[in-house]
Design a protein around this motif. Structure first.
Motif, PDB file in Angstrom:
ATOM      1  N   UNK A   1      15.307 -36.323 -88.736  1.00  0.00           N
ATOM      2  CA  UNK A   1      14.349 -36.838 -88.075  1.00  0.00           C
ATOM      3  C   UNK A   1      13.604 -35.683 -87.082  1.00  0.00           C
ATOM      4  N   UNK A   2      14.340 -34.647 -86.578  1.00  0.00           N
ATOM      5  CA  UNK A   2      13.836 -33.703 -85.451  1.00  0.00           C
ATOM      6  C   UNK A   2      12.876 -32.872 -86.399  1.00  0.00           C
ATOM      7  N   UNK A   3      13.332 -32.541 -87.442  1.00  0.00           N
ATOM      8  CA  UNK A   3      12.277 -31.551 -88.399  1.00  0.00           C
ATOM      9  C   UNK A   3      11.167 -32.604 -88.782  1.00  0.00           C
ATOM     10  N   UNK A   4      11.227 -33.729 -89.150  1.00  0.00           N
ATOM     11  CA  UNK A   4      10.146 -34.471 -89.587  1.00  0.00           C
ATOM     12  C   UNK A   4       8.918 -35.054 -88.574  1.00  0.00           C
ATOM     13  N   UNK A   5       9.444 -34.780 -87.289  1.00  0.00           N
ATOM     14  CA  UNK A   5       8.474 -35.352 -86.259  1.00  0.00           C
ATOM     15  C   UNK A   5       7.439 -34.216 -85.877  1.00  0.00           C
ATOM     16  N   UNK A   6       6.177 -34.541 -86.304  1.00  0.00           N
ATOM     17  CA  UNK A   6       4.940 -33.572 -85.997  1.00  0.00           C
ATOM     18  C   UNK A   6       4.964 -33.075 -84.627  1.00  0.00           C
ATOM     19  N   UNK A   7       5.424 -34.182 -83.715  1.00  0.00           N
ATOM     20  CA  UNK A   7       5.160 -33.645 -82.330  1.00  0.00           C
ATOM     21  C   UNK A   7       6.357 -32.814 -81.423  1.00  0.00           C
ATOM     22  N   UNK A   8       7.407 -32.790 -82.225  1.00  0.00           N
ATOM     23  CA  UNK A   8       8.661 -32.383 -81.481  1.00  0.00           C
ATOM     24  C   UNK A   8       9.223 -33.444 -80.527  1.00  0.00           C
ATOM     25  N   UNK A   9       8.944 -34.365 -80.663  1.00  0.00           N
ATOM     26  CA  UNK A   9       9.489 -35.620 -79.874  1.00  0.00           C
ATOM     27  C   UNK A   9      10.751 -36.001 -80.058  1.00  0.00           C
ATOM     28  N   UNK A  10      11.286 -35.913 -81.253  1.00  0.00           N
ATOM     29  CA  UNK A  10      12.769 -36.195 -81.463  1.00  0.00           C
ATOM     30  C   UNK A  10      13.504 -35.110 -81.014  1.00  0.00           C
ATOM     31  N   UNK A  11      14.691 -35.859 -80.022  1.00  0.00           N
ATOM     32  CA  UNK A  11      15.596 -34.797 -79.367  1.00  0.00           C
ATOM     33  C   UNK A  11      16.935 -35.139 -79.864  1.00  0.00           C
ATOM     34  N   UNK A  12      17.943 -33.989 -79.640  1.00  0.00           N
ATOM     35  CA  UNK A  12      19.278 -34.367 -79.915  1.00  0.00           C
ATOM     36  C   UNK A  12      20.264 -34.072 -78.848  1.00  0.00           C
ATOM     37  N   UNK A  13      21.240 -35.224 -78.678  1.00  0.00           N
ATOM     38  CA  UNK A  13      21.973 -35.087 -77.851  1.00  0.00           C
ATOM     39  C   UNK A  13      23.380 -34.307 -78.264  1.00  0.00           C
ATOM     40  N   UNK A  14      23.601 -33.396 -77.680  1.00  0.00           N
ATOM     41  CA  UNK A  14      24.661 -32.317 -78.169  1.00  0.00           C
ATOM     42  C   UNK A  14      25.964 -33.084 -78.002  1.00  0.00           C
ATOM     43  N   UNK A  15      26.291 -33.655 -76.829  1.00  0.00           N
ATOM     44  CA  UNK A  15      27.687 -34.152 -76.405  1.00  0.00           C
ATOM     45  C   UNK A  15      28.132 -35.410 -77.583  1.00  0.00           C
TER      46      UNK A  15
END
Lengths: 154, 696
Positions: free
Chosen positions: A88-102
């Motif tokens: 999903x991070x790659x798919x979002x054209x706005x860079x709005x998807x984020x990842x929670x590392x923990x």
């Protein structure tokens, strides 16, 4: 049920970052994921945020159907279903998807759905000193831009 | 699981004033939100205030008093701490006199009244504040010119706003927050922005005047040049209410032709003319000015000239102009401070009091005099210090000298939240409460006509609100105080007929606002007029008329130095996340701004082989600092803009890298470089050179 959507009037964003901290506080997020983020290229400020797209690329990219769109049009992610693949991070054209590392899961703006239920505005919107964040319901997003006062005419 | 409780209070993460609703669960603040009913902030909050929970509950925060022995900090009780401080202070007083103790604060956590009272009752005239170059300096300058500080009146919708060296939506909101400005602007006010840097407001402005940093006083004279030449002033007001008009006009005509002002300020003559016309002919019009105008040798003269502009255009105390807000009838900070209790012979000993007469009248000293006295023991030795909410080794000019001076003190007490680079030099650390831990009649010192109820939401560790610390330490020194913080607030509120408990429920009080008060009683100056020609300055033997004095360090005043240091350093760029040296350890805020930023014009950067994101050495004749390059074509290629206030809490060794990215390693604090009556240090404008850091 009436659909809602959020827009930032970019030209009125002055880079104070209050929306970012309000969002982190509301969602209990630490350093890392930024569900809303303002990029600085003084004198311009560019808010990066989830558009809750009607045909959401993040939703389409998710292999396990962890992302859904509710009856208000809010695109939500189910953290229990997410496998942390980052499609999903790659798919979002706005860079709005984020990842929670923990927790190794994707996270995203939920438009403060729990606040909307109580008839309260999303956290980011409440703090903006220029009021450049709009939540639009019945009226289309275009109407937000039409109803400009001074900012739009200049 | 207990329920969430909501407590209304008032923020103080900067100069403060924004209304807050704190969410409390199990005795802990879990969230803060803006209070929509706040007359100051209307529900908005900024990044700094919103991050208060991360500050208040930060793992590095010191939650109990500590004493340093043989270089190691150890926990002690409040009684031990206060007894130790009191006994040391008594020893110093017995041997050297009260004047050998410096009592100092930074911007303060809204305890000016208590801080000054403690100093006065201690008997020391050596009160160190930021006032010589921040806010109090404009209060002093306006006091002598028109009797009171005239703040812009956004509530009555100015039709023209002059935003002079200020970005209230990011920082330093003294009387007014960004939201008040924005509401007035959105109603259609014309906007003139005076800023060396093209920021958000400059981009939106009807007219943007990109001046050479630090030449604001010359530009204000340029406005006057147009207003006089085109007779755009209010004749009736001038003839009735301006003292010294003819002498002033003569000076403007002689020394400030538009051609000359253009040469000094770099602003084109026709642009100055347009701006002066727009300001002078649009009614009402207000000037909102910021601290960069004060942090130069022209500190007092700029403010005096700006007040002159408000006055002659008929905007002084006119609705929507610059007005004297009427405060509610609360007892004043000055009365609480007990200035009259400081014995006359002690007043005479104020360091630099003879030289910096306006600062002395405002009851503070310029820091340079303190460092001199500590290091040279002249005119007398200064042996002890009590610093509250201030980090001078990062925030004061000529940081290297500050560090040496504080190190030399026999005894230093620091009262703060964290072990800052300054606190690391102390012998005793007193843990202060944040604004969440404070009961206070807030904003009583401001000129916006309000007082606000800041009420204690929680207690954290053994921290005490500063007011209580002053009180309890004062009592140990035999001073006269109230039994409790709240008793003192009752006394402050007495003339309003409210007790602290009643006021707290009300939330705020607003004064009974009137305009054009001079029609009844003139202005509160010796002549009853706006003194463009100051009778007070005349008595002091200082030039009674305002003027622009060339900056002590510029290509014009120091052409030889400019060969080696060819750029004008505009130091002290503000950010929306930090407040001076505060907040570098707050995760949410540091994530937004991880590094100190130096802005360089792309053309200048390429000449030095510097690319965006490179670490850059900025160097002046006094020292150097490294910051990270951000290219900005909205500044003049001859100007370098650098952030201030940087230290690195994450560096564990003592000192926390205080001298690495500290722009005050470069600034000058020599007496020759300061404002002659206020002792304002020239924090903003100096000469520098830049180079790419090769070791990064």
């Amino acid at each position: 049920m009436e659909k809602v959507s959020m827009v930032f009037r970019k030209k009125n964003c002055m880079g104070c970052h209050a929306c970012e901290v309000a969002c982190k506080q509301e969602h209990g997020l630490g350093v890392g994921p930024r569900l809303v983020q303002v990029l600085e290229k003084s004198p311009d400020y560019i808010p990066i945020y989830c558009h809750h797209c009607a045909k959401a690329p993040c939703k389409e990219a998710c292999p396990v159907e962890a992302i859904s769109r509710n009856e208000q049009g809010i695109v939500l992610i189910d953290n229990d279903l997410c496998i942390g693949c980052r499609e999903c991070l790659e798919a979002c054209p706005f860079g709005a998807m984020q990842f929670e590392d923990s927790q190794e899961i994707a996270v995203k703006c939920d438009l403060c759905v729990h606040r909307l239920e109580d008839n309260r505005r999303p956290a980011c919107m409440t703090v903006c000193p220029t009021g450049c964040i709009y939540l639009s319901g019945k009226k289309s997003i275009a109407a937000v831009f039409e109803k400009t006062t001074r900012g739009g005419s200049k | 699981m207990s329920e969430v409780k909501f407590v209304k209070t008032v923020c103080r993460s900067c100069h403060g004033g924004c209304g807050v609703i704190a969410h409390v669960k199990d005795g802990k603040v879990i969230k803060v939100e803006g209070d929509p009913e706040s007359p100051i902030s209307h529900g908005t909050m900024c990044a700094k205030g919103l991050a208060i929970t991360q500050l208040a509950y930060h793992p590095d925060r010191v939650l109990y008093p500590m004493q340093k022995t043989n270089g190691d900090w150890k926990r002690i009780s409040w009684d031990e701490a206060l007894d130790t401080v009191a006994s040391k202070f008594k020893d110093v007083i017995a041997e050297y006199g009260s004047e050998a103790i410096i009592v100092g604060q930074g911007t303060g956590r809204d305890y000016e009244s208590h801080f000054s009272r403690f100093g006065n009752l201690l008997g020391t005239p050596n009160i160190l504040t930021a006032g010589h170059m921040c806010y109090l300096s404009r209060i002093g300058a306006t006091l002598t010119t028109c009797g009171r500080h005239p703040a812009i009146d956004y509530a009555n919708n100015p039709k023209c706003i002059v935003m002079w060296a200020c970005n209230p939506q990011w920082t330093n909101p003294d009387e007014y927050k960004g939201v008040s400005f924005w509401r007035a602007y959105e109603k259609g006010a014309k906007l003139i922005v005076i800023d060396p840097r093209k920021g958000f407001l400059a981009k939106r402005a009807d007219l943007w005047l990109q001046l050479r940093p630090g030449t604001d006083a010359a530009l204000a004279m340029g406005f006057f040049s147009v207003i006089i030449e085109e007779e755009l002033y209010d004749r009736e007001f001038v003839s009735q209410y301006i003292h010294g008009w003819d002498a002033f006009v003569e000076r403007v005509r002689k020394d400030y032709t538009l051609k000359r002002v253009e040469e000094t300020t770099w602003v084109k003559q026709d642009l100055i003319r347009k701006a002066a016309r727009l300001y002078a002919t649009t009614k009402p019009a207000g000037i909102h000015w910021g601290v960069p105008t004060e942090q130069t040798n022209n500190c007092t003269d700029f403010t005096r000239t700006a007040v002159g502009l408000m006055a002659v255009t008929g905007n002084l105390d006119a609705p929507g102009g610059n007005v004297f807000h009427v405060p509610p009838p609360v007892r004043k900070v000055a009365e609480f401070s007990a200035h009259t209790e400081l014995p006359k012979e002690q007043v005479k000993k104020r360091l630099g009091g003879e030289q910096y007469k306006l600062a002395a009248r405002m009851t503070f000293i310029t820091p340079k005099c303190a460092w001199d006295a500590i290091l040279t023991e002249k005119p007398y030795p200064v042996k002890a210090g009590y610093l509250i909410g201030t980090n001078p080794v990062v925030s004061r000019a000529n940081a290297g000298e500050v560090y040496q001076a504080l190190k030399k003190l026999d005894f230093l007490v620091v009262q703060d939240f964290f072990l800052t680079p300054t606190a690391e030099l102390a012998d005793i650390f007193l843990p202060a409460g944040t604004w969440l831990e404070q009961n206070h009649v807030a904003e009583n010192w401001k000129f916006h006509g309000y007082v606000l109820a800041r009420q204690k939401v929680v207690e954290i560790g053994e921290c005490w609100q500063d007011h209580k610390i002053f009180m309890e330490l004062g009592k140990k020194m035999g001073q006269q105080w109230w039994d409790s913080v709240e008793d003192a607030l009752d006394w402050l509120l007495e003339p309003t007929g409210l007790t602290w408990d009643e006021f707290k429920k009300k939330g705020y009080l607003h004064g009974d606002q009137k305009y054009y008060k001079h029609l009844e009683k003139g202005f509160s100056t010796p002549t009853g007029k706006v003194e463009l020609y100051s009778t007070i300055f005349e008595k002091w033997g200082v030039d009674p008329l305002p003027k622009y004095t060339e900056l002590p360090e510029s290509p014009i005043s120091q052409p030889d130095m400019a060969k080696k240091y060819p750029y004008i350093l505009n130091a002290g760029l503000r950010t929306p996340t930090f407040f001076h040296s505060a907040n570098r350890q707050i995760p949410w805020l540091r994530e937004i701004r991880p590094d100190p930023i130096v802005e360089i014009h792309p053309q200048t950067a390429s000449q030095h082989n510097i690319e965006e994101g490179d670490w850059v050495w900025i160097e002046s004749p006094r020292g150097k600092a490294k910051e990270r390059a951000k290219l900005n074509d909205g500044i003049d290629p001859r100007v370098i803009v650098a952030e201030h206030g940087w230290w690195y809490p994450e560096i564990q060794s003592s000192g926390h890298g205080w001298d690495v990215s500290n722009i005050n390693m470069l600034t000058d604090n020599s007496h020759e470089s300061m404002d002659p009556v206020m002792g304002a240090t020239n924090l903003r404008v100096l000469l520098c050179n830049i180079s790419r850091c090769e070791d990064e």
